[in-house]
Design a protein around this motif. Structure first.
Motif, PDB file in Angstrom:
ATOM      1  N   GLY A 113     -41.388 -23.489   8.565  1.00  0.00           N
ATOM      2  CA  GLY A 113     -42.184 -23.314   9.771  1.00  0.00           C
ATOM      3  C   GLY A 113     -42.908 -21.979   9.763  1.00  0.00           C
ATOM      4  N   PRO A 114     -43.737 -21.725  10.784  1.00  0.00           N
ATOM      5  CA  PRO A 114     -44.528 -20.495  10.823  1.00  0.00           C
ATOM      6  C   PRO A 114     -43.685 -19.239  10.954  1.00  0.00           C
ATOM      7  CG  PRO A 114     -44.735 -21.737  12.875  1.00  0.00           C
ATOM      8  CD  PRO A 114     -44.044 -22.628  11.899  1.00  0.00           C
ATOM      9  N   GLY A 115     -42.433 -19.382  11.427  1.00  0.00           N
ATOM     10  CA  GLY A 115     -41.601 -18.200  11.598  1.00  0.00           C
ATOM     11  C   GLY A 115     -40.760 -17.858  10.389  1.00  0.00           C
ATOM     12  N   ALA A 116     -40.954 -18.552   9.296  1.00  0.00           N
ATOM     13  CA  ALA A 116     -40.139 -18.313   8.103  1.00  0.00           C
ATOM     14  C   ALA A 116     -40.380 -16.918   7.543  1.00  0.00           C
ATOM     15  CB  ALA A 116     -40.454 -19.357   7.045  1.00  0.00           C
ATOM     16  N   THR A 117     -39.315 -16.295   7.047  1.00  0.00           N
ATOM     17  CA  THR A 117     -39.426 -14.948   6.503  1.00  0.00           C
ATOM     18  C   THR A 117     -39.677 -14.988   5.003  1.00  0.00           C
ATOM     19  OG1 THR A 117     -37.048 -14.820   6.111  1.00  0.00           O
ATOM     20  CG2 THR A 117     -37.834 -14.078   8.249  1.00  0.00           C
ATOM     21  N   SER A 118     -40.266 -13.922   4.494  1.00  0.00           N
ATOM     22  CA  SER A 118     -40.499 -13.845   3.052  1.00  0.00           C
ATOM     23  C   SER A 118     -40.350 -12.427   2.519  1.00  0.00           C
ATOM     24  CB  SER A 118     -41.901 -14.370   2.712  1.00  0.00           C
ATOM     25  OG  SER A 118     -42.887 -13.607   3.391  1.00  0.00           O
ATOM     26  N   GLY A 119     -39.958 -11.486   3.379  1.00  0.00           N
ATOM     27  CA  GLY A 119     -39.863 -10.101   2.958  1.00  0.00           C
ATOM     28  C   GLY A 119     -38.629  -9.812   2.121  1.00  0.00           C
ATOM     29  N   ALA A 147     -20.604 -18.961  -0.157  1.00  0.00           N
ATOM     30  CA  ALA A 147     -20.117 -18.525   1.148  1.00  0.00           C
ATOM     31  C   ALA A 147     -20.805 -17.235   1.581  1.00  0.00           C
ATOM     32  CB  ALA A 147     -18.607 -18.333   1.097  1.00  0.00           C
ATOM     33  N   VAL A 148     -21.190 -17.190   2.847  1.00  0.00           N
ATOM     34  CA  VAL A 148     -21.808 -16.008   3.447  1.00  0.00           C
ATOM     35  C   VAL A 148     -20.739 -15.281   4.248  1.00  0.00           C
ATOM     36  CG1 VAL A 148     -23.601 -15.148   4.985  1.00  0.00           C
ATOM     37  CG2 VAL A 148     -24.030 -17.178   3.577  1.00  0.00           C
ATOM     38  N   LEU A 149     -20.423 -14.040   3.864  1.00  0.00           N
ATOM     39  CA  LEU A 149     -19.375 -13.264   4.532  1.00  0.00           C
ATOM     40  C   LEU A 149     -19.930 -12.427   5.670  1.00  0.00           C
ATOM     41  CD1 LEU A 149     -17.401 -12.052   1.374  1.00  0.00           C
ATOM     42  CD2 LEU A 149     -17.067 -14.132   2.739  1.00  0.00           C
ATOM     43  N   SER A 150     -21.199 -12.046   5.575  1.00  0.00           N
ATOM     44  CA  SER A 150     -21.815 -11.232   6.617  1.00  0.00           C
ATOM     45  C   SER A 150     -23.324 -11.387   6.532  1.00  0.00           C
ATOM     46  CB  SER A 150     -21.421  -9.757   6.441  1.00  0.00           C
ATOM     47  OG  SER A 150     -22.029  -8.947   7.426  1.00  0.00           O
ATOM     48  N   GLY A 151     -23.993 -11.293   7.677  1.00  0.00           N
ATOM     49  CA  GLY A 151     -25.440 -11.447   7.716  1.00  0.00           C
ATOM     50  C   GLY A 151     -25.823 -12.865   8.097  1.00  0.00           C
ATOM     51  N   GLU A 152     -27.099 -13.020   8.429  1.00  0.00           N
ATOM     52  CA  GLU A 152     -27.586 -14.325   8.878  1.00  0.00           C
ATOM     53  C   GLU A 152     -28.571 -14.900   7.868  1.00  0.00           C
ATOM     54  OE1 GLU A 152     -30.090 -16.401  12.558  1.00  0.00           O
ATOM     55  OE2 GLU A 152     -29.635 -14.252  12.602  1.00  0.00           O
ATOM     56  N   PRO A 153     -28.249 -16.042   7.252  1.00  0.00           N
ATOM     57  CA  PRO A 153     -29.191 -16.652   6.309  1.00  0.00           C
ATOM     58  C   PRO A 153     -30.247 -17.493   7.020  1.00  0.00           C
ATOM     59  CG  PRO A 153     -27.165 -17.921   6.351  1.00  0.00           C
ATOM     60  CD  PRO A 153     -26.961 -16.756   7.289  1.00  0.00           C
ATOM     61  N   GLU A 154     -31.387 -17.643   6.372  1.00  0.00           N
ATOM     62  CA  GLU A 154     -32.402 -18.603   6.807  1.00  0.00           C
ATOM     63  C   GLU A 154     -32.333 -19.781   5.846  1.00  0.00           C
ATOM     64  OE1 GLU A 154     -36.694 -17.744   8.162  1.00  0.00           O
ATOM     65  OE2 GLU A 154     -36.866 -18.238   6.038  1.00  0.00           O
ATOM     66  N   HIS A 155     -31.894 -20.929   6.346  1.00  0.00           N
ATOM     67  CA  HIS A 155     -31.648 -22.085   5.484  1.00  0.00           C
ATOM     68  C   HIS A 155     -32.948 -22.801   5.153  1.00  0.00           C
ATOM     69  CE1 HIS A 155     -27.356 -21.589   5.927  1.00  0.00           C
ATOM     70  NE2 HIS A 155     -27.524 -21.478   7.229  1.00  0.00           N
ATOM     71  N   ARG A 156     -33.184 -22.960   3.853  1.00  0.00           N
ATOM     72  CA  ARG A 156     -34.396 -23.630   3.389  1.00  0.00           C
ATOM     73  C   ARG A 156     -34.069 -24.832   2.495  1.00  0.00           C
ATOM     74  NH1 ARG A 156     -38.722 -18.810   1.925  1.00  0.00           N
ATOM     75  NH2 ARG A 156     -38.487 -17.632   3.875  1.00  0.00           N
ATOM     76  N   VAL A 207     -32.805 -21.258  -2.810  1.00  0.00           N
ATOM     77  CA  VAL A 207     -34.004 -21.300  -1.968  1.00  0.00           C
ATOM     78  C   VAL A 207     -33.859 -20.506  -0.674  1.00  0.00           C
ATOM     79  CG1 VAL A 207     -34.909 -23.491  -2.842  1.00  0.00           C
ATOM     80  CG2 VAL A 207     -33.286 -23.505  -0.935  1.00  0.00           C
ATOM     81  N   SER A 208     -32.664 -20.427  -0.107  1.00  0.00           N
ATOM     82  CA  SER A 208     -32.491 -19.786   1.196  1.00  0.00           C
ATOM     83  C   SER A 208     -32.517 -18.273   1.078  1.00  0.00           C
ATOM     84  CB  SER A 208     -31.193 -20.256   1.848  1.00  0.00           C
ATOM     85  OG  SER A 208     -31.239 -21.647   2.078  1.00  0.00           O
ATOM     86  N   ARG A 209     -32.862 -17.611   2.198  1.00  0.00           N
ATOM     87  CA  ARG A 209     -33.037 -16.170   2.202  1.00  0.00           C
ATOM     88  C   ARG A 209     -32.359 -15.583   3.429  1.00  0.00           C
ATOM     89  NH1 ARG A 209     -36.775 -14.695  -1.470  1.00  0.00           N
ATOM     90  NH2 ARG A 209     -37.243 -12.702  -0.451  1.00  0.00           N
ATOM     91  N   ALA A 210     -32.526 -14.264   3.625  1.00  0.00           N
ATOM     92  CA  ALA A 210     -32.041 -13.628   4.842  1.00  0.00           C
ATOM     93  C   ALA A 210     -32.979 -13.981   5.992  1.00  0.00           C
ATOM     94  CB  ALA A 210     -31.975 -12.111   4.656  1.00  0.00           C
ATOM     95  N   ALA A 211     -32.402 -14.180   7.176  1.00  0.00           N
ATOM     96  CA  ALA A 211     -33.201 -14.530   8.348  1.00  0.00           C
ATOM     97  C   ALA A 211     -33.984 -13.315   8.835  1.00  0.00           C
ATOM     98  CB  ALA A 211     -32.295 -15.053   9.450  1.00  0.00           C
ATOM     99  N   ASP A 254     -31.506  -7.564   7.160  1.00  0.00           N
ATOM    100  CA  ASP A 254     -31.944  -6.933   5.915  1.00  0.00           C
ATOM    101  C   ASP A 254     -30.843  -6.885   4.855  1.00  0.00           C
ATOM    102  OD1 ASP A 254     -30.285  -5.029   6.985  1.00  0.00           O
ATOM    103  OD2 ASP A 254     -31.858  -3.524   7.299  1.00  0.00           O
ATOM    104  N   ARG A 255     -29.674  -7.493   5.173  1.00  0.00           N
ATOM    105  CA  ARG A 255     -28.585  -7.451   4.200  1.00  0.00           C
ATOM    106  C   ARG A 255     -27.656  -8.654   4.396  1.00  0.00           C
ATOM    107  NH1 ARG A 255     -26.634  -3.076   1.281  1.00  0.00           N
ATOM    108  NH2 ARG A 255     -24.479  -3.164   0.534  1.00  0.00           N
ATOM    109  N   LEU A 256     -27.382  -9.353   3.316  1.00  0.00           N
ATOM    110  CA  LEU A 256     -26.407 -10.440   3.303  1.00  0.00           C
ATOM    111  C   LEU A 256     -25.221 -10.020   2.416  1.00  0.00           C
ATOM    112  CD1 LEU A 256     -28.709 -13.560   2.675  1.00  0.00           C
ATOM    113  CD2 LEU A 256     -27.612 -12.929   4.848  1.00  0.00           C
TER     114      LEU A 256
END
Length: 327
Positions: free
Chosen positions: A234-240, A287-296, A313-317, A321-323
């Motif tokens: 979607g338009p709000g997807a992150t890429s940084g 497994a993600v122990l800390s941080g919020e992923p953006e599921h792709r 494919v998935s990244r940080a939301a 700035d840290r997973l």
């Protein structure tokens, strides 16, 4: 087919099993079925409806195909492959180069699309999306459950296994060839929630988006889908850029906008079992122990969101700035 994966000190290293393409049959316009057997004729180990295998096609090509044979007959496995225009090589190899008697390698079956027990089922298939539903229908039939299939495709000739389904199950199967009847009327099919009914749908992205919208008024947990590709962002997807801390190995890596988490992790020598690298197969789930992923990806459901991610494919939301990953 146990024993196909082995853990090493720095991660998982996949091992594959040799199989023979005993039969290569055209089962519809643009669809080829592969019947796979073991070289010594021994049976495969049990698997559940909804499972898929990675098929190694040579030259580094690895593709995921749903098992569409009977889970009750372990003498062989069957997959069906659509001839995709503009294919990156997988379907072209199967349709133009593979012959009966050729040797392939496959992974252990994995199941990202398991079927839950229910009194009633509604199965919705679009094109080659019929393949994972075939074993589910067989299971429902053997268990004496009430079920219905609505199966759409470009034409009757292009709908794999359509004749077999209609002949075997009669009016519980509704075939909707687009050139004869137009597209499936999903609005009519899903107009009213049905008590004690689970919906299993597989097909093109547009069909599944429509099914998801129409099922919003159904009870939570009713709808189960499998996609051919990860959903469009979607338009709000992150890429940084962002950082990833690897808790078990004690390393921290930077993930640029041009790289995936998987690539960045591999760059520092941490090996992760992966296959499709498109968010489809679920192999690289971490497994993600800390941080919020953006599921792709096209695998995880809302129940899984946050606790694991597909690092291919998935990244940080946005705003994260840290997973911290269990690697």
């Amino acid at each position: 087919m146990g024993g196909l994966s082995a853990r090493t000190e720095d991660g998982f290293v996949p091992r594959t099993r040799e199989v023979i393409a005993a039969r290569v049959d055209r089962v519809a316009d643009g669809v080829v079925s592969l019947v796979l057997v073991t070289p010594d004729g021994s049976p495969f180990e049990p698997w559940e409806p909804g499972a898929h295998v990675d098929v190694h096609l040579g030259g580094g090509l690895v593709r995921q195909y749903s098992l569409c044979s009977s889970p009750g007959d372990l003498s062989h496995l069957r997959v069906a492959v659509l001839d995709v225009p503009g294919s990156r090589g997988g379907s072209r190899r199967v349709h133009r180069e593979l012959s009966a008697g050729d040797t392939l390698e496959i992974s252990e079956p994995r199941n990202n699309f398991p079927v839950r027990d229910s009194r009633k089922y509604l199965f919705l298939a679009g094109g080659i999306g019929i393949t994972p539903l075939l074993p589910m229908i067989e299971r429902a039939e053997r268990a004496g459950r009430e079920w219905r299939l609505v199966y759409g495709g470009r034409s009757r000739a292009a709908m794999a296994f359509a004749g077999q389904l209609a002949d075997t199950y009669g009016d519980r199967v509704e075939l909707v060839p687009e050139d004869e009847r137009g597209r499936m009327d999903l609005g009519a099919v899903l107009s009213l929630p049905r008590a004690h009914t689970l919906v299993y749908a597989c097909g093109p992205g547009g069909m599944l988006r429509a099914v998801e919208e129409l099922c919003m008024g159904w009870p939570p947990g009713t709808l189960h889908t499998e996609r051919f590709a990860a959903a469009a962002l979607g338009p709000g997807a992150t890429s940084g850029p962002f950082e990833v801390e690897l808790a078990r190995s004690g390393k921290t890596v930077s993930v640029s906008a041009e790289r995936t988490v998987l690539e960045a992790v591999e760059d520092v020598g941490v090996r992760v079992l992966s296959s499709c690298r498109q968010g489809l197969c679920g192999t690289c789930e971490t497994a993600v122990l800390s941080g919020e992923p953006e599921h792709r990806d096209a695998v995880l459901t809302g129940d899984d969101a946050g606790s694991t991610m597909m690092i291919c494919v998935s990244r940080a939301a946005a705003g994260c700035d840290r997973l911290v990953l269990d690697l």
